[in-house]
Design an enzyme around this catalytic site. Structure first.
Site, PDB file in Angstrom:
ATOM      1  N   HIS A   1      87.257 -21.474  -2.905  1.00  0.00           N
ATOM      2  CA  HIS A   1      87.434 -20.262  -3.710  1.00  0.00           C
ATOM      3  C   HIS A   1      86.232 -19.351  -3.504  1.00  0.00           C
ATOM      4  CE1 HIS A   1      90.028 -22.741  -6.710  1.00  0.00           C
ATOM      5  NE2 HIS A   1      90.829 -22.032  -5.931  1.00  0.00           N
TER       6      HIS A   1
ATOM      7  N   GLU B   1      95.123 -18.063  -7.067  1.00  0.00           N
ATOM      8  CA  GLU B   1      94.218 -19.025  -7.694  1.00  0.00           C
ATOM      9  C   GLU B   1      93.447 -18.433  -8.869  1.00  0.00           C
ATOM     10  OE1 GLU B   1      93.605 -22.445  -6.333  1.00  0.00           O
ATOM     11  OE2 GLU B   1      95.518 -22.027  -5.371  1.00  0.00           O
TER      12      GLU B   1
ATOM     13  N   CYS C   1      83.702 -22.579 -12.694  1.00  0.00           N
ATOM     14  CA  CYS C   1      85.068 -23.107 -12.720  1.00  0.00           C
ATOM     15  C   CYS C   1      85.546 -23.340 -14.145  1.00  0.00           C
ATOM     16  CB  CYS C   1      85.144 -24.417 -11.942  1.00  0.00           C
ATOM     17  SG  CYS C   1      85.014 -24.261 -10.156  1.00  0.00           S
TER      18      CYS C   1
END
Length: 447
Positions: free
Chosen positions: A248, A173, A365
């Protein structure tokens, strides 16, 4: 040679909508079906970028991807012209929504980045994230590689690796599960990889939501980048917080230079993680651990307290960039107010990022961090560096090409695809990227 950390933020794309595709991301699934405002989303992101430029930080811009991904509809059996594909796909609204996702705006998931001070060949290395856990995100990696190679094109300075194999063993990721600790950006540092599970070994793992990052993927990225194992740390995320919605690591921890800001329940065997990081850094790691008694995991997720940008303010001080939602939760705001004068975080900056937040992405993000020295910065495509002129141009571009409302049902509108392609064609000229999109060179979007 002096070095600095640059942030490369993703421009929110014209198809920004609330599809609710990200199982394990509470905000994403909780806001599914709402009507989005792509124009406001893009402008909110641009405003944050410009504010950081005004504070003296180097800020780059990464373009959105072409969506809807009509080539994927063809792979799945739809036929006809592109408009006909969209109209036919309207009968499969979840599929159409997935291939229309603007999720590439969260560039913390674009790649993992190691600066030249850490790598064996002294180049800046990027490994594109495969994002294989979610269909809508697994569509991104080929375009991400093309985009990064157009921006970091100097092979003497940069290496852009393709995504790892698209298999659960190598779930990757990107930088959302990676950070770096160092004394200075141009000095050798400690690279910190956080994983959710081991694929080929027994061990703790979440039971409710998927662990998207594997240890095997993190180890592969470290090998590709030529990192020294003596200065690399692997830590497992606490499975309980993944099951609470911490999909995450950057939803529960953030670090920069010699500072780690994290929740008390972020990692398994947390004290051991601290000791290893400190030892490999050579001492002096400053940990700011938020107690669960002051901010619960649920409050951290709802506010995105840790999905913040931790920025070097000089003289051992840090700025913390947080979303407006932090101010709306009394416990979180009370904690942030208590930081003043108590440690390295000397200033808290609050931004309205509601459009992104409702889809599950906060300040961290939206940005990919890249540590560069001046020679490397000079080798970056110069047109992607944000300044007053580019900020004005991009705002005008958004005003011209973006809608101020978009629902899932409207994704089937053939006019939307035309609007997206027109917008991206203009954007590639603004940013000097060349023909990187499938519609520009007749490609399939697959390589």
């Amino acid at each position: 040679m002096s070095a600095f950390e640059a942030n490369f933020d993703g421009l929110v794309g014209p198809t920004h909508h609330y599809g609710g595709h990200s199982f394990g991301n509470v905000a994403s699934t909780g806001n599914a079906g709402q009507t989005a405002n792509p124009k406001a989303a893009a402008k909110q992101g641009l405003a944050k970028m410009k504010a950081l430029v005004d504070l003296g930080y180097r800020q780059g811009v990464l373009p959105p991807q072409e969506r809807p991904a009509v080539w994927e509809l063809r792979r799945l059996g739809f036929t006809g012209t592109d408009p006909e594909l969209l109209l036919a796909a309207a009968a499969a609204p979840q599929l159409l929504s997935n291939v229309s996702s603007a999720s590439s705006m969260w560039t913390a998931n674009a790649a993992t980045v190691s600066p030249s001070a850490d790598t064996a060949d002294r180049r800046v290395h990027f490994t594109v994230a495969n994002l294989q856990n979610k269909f809508h995100r697994a569509l991104e990696h080929a375009q991400t590689a093309r985009t990064l190679r157009a921006i970091f094109a100097n092979a003497a300075r940069f290496a852009v690796h393709d995504a790892l194999p698209m298999h659960a063993a190598f779930g990757d990721e990107g930088a959302a599960n990676h950070t770096r600790f160092c004394r200075g950006y141009g000095e050798s540092g400690v690279e910190f990889f956080v994983y959710g599970r081991k694929h080929w070994a027994d061990g703790p793992a979440p039971q409710r939501y998927p662990a998207r990052q594997t240890l095997e993927a993190s180890e592969a990225v470290a090998r590709l980048h030529g990192l020294n194992p003596d200065y690399t740390v692997y830590a497992q995320q606490n499975p309980e917080v993944i099951d609470a919605g911490v999909f995450h690591n950057d939803v529960i921890a953030v670090g920069n230079l010699d500072v780690l800001f994290c929740h008390e329940q972020a990692f398994l065997d947390q004290s051991t993680v601290y000791r290893e990081l400190d030892a490999k850094l050579g001492g002096g790691l400053h940990v700011i651990e938020v107690p669960v008694a002051e901010v619960s995991v649920g409050e951290a997720i709802k506010s995105y307290l840790f999905n913040s940008q931790l920025l070097d303010a000089g003289n051992g001080q840090m700025r913390l960039v947080v979303p407006e939602e932090c101010r709306q939760l009394p416990a979180v705001w009370r904690y942030l107010q208590s930081l003043h004068g108590q440690g390295p975080i000397s200033e808290v900056l609050v931004f309205d990022l509601k459009q992104s937040m409702q889809n599950g992405g906060g300040p961290a993000c939206l940005r990919l961090r890249v540590a560069l020295n001046e020679a490397e910065a000079a080798a970056v495509n110069p047109k992607v560096w944000l300044n007053d002129a580019l900020f004005a141009t991009l705002n005008d571009w958004v005003d011209t090409h973006y809608r101020d409302r978009l629902s899932v049902a409207e994704l089937a509108d053939p006019q939307l695809l035309l609007e997206v392609r027109t917008a991206l064609d203009v954007l590639t000229r603004i940013l000097g990227l060349g023909s990187i999109y499938p519609f520009q060179y007749g490609g399939t979007g697959l390589s």
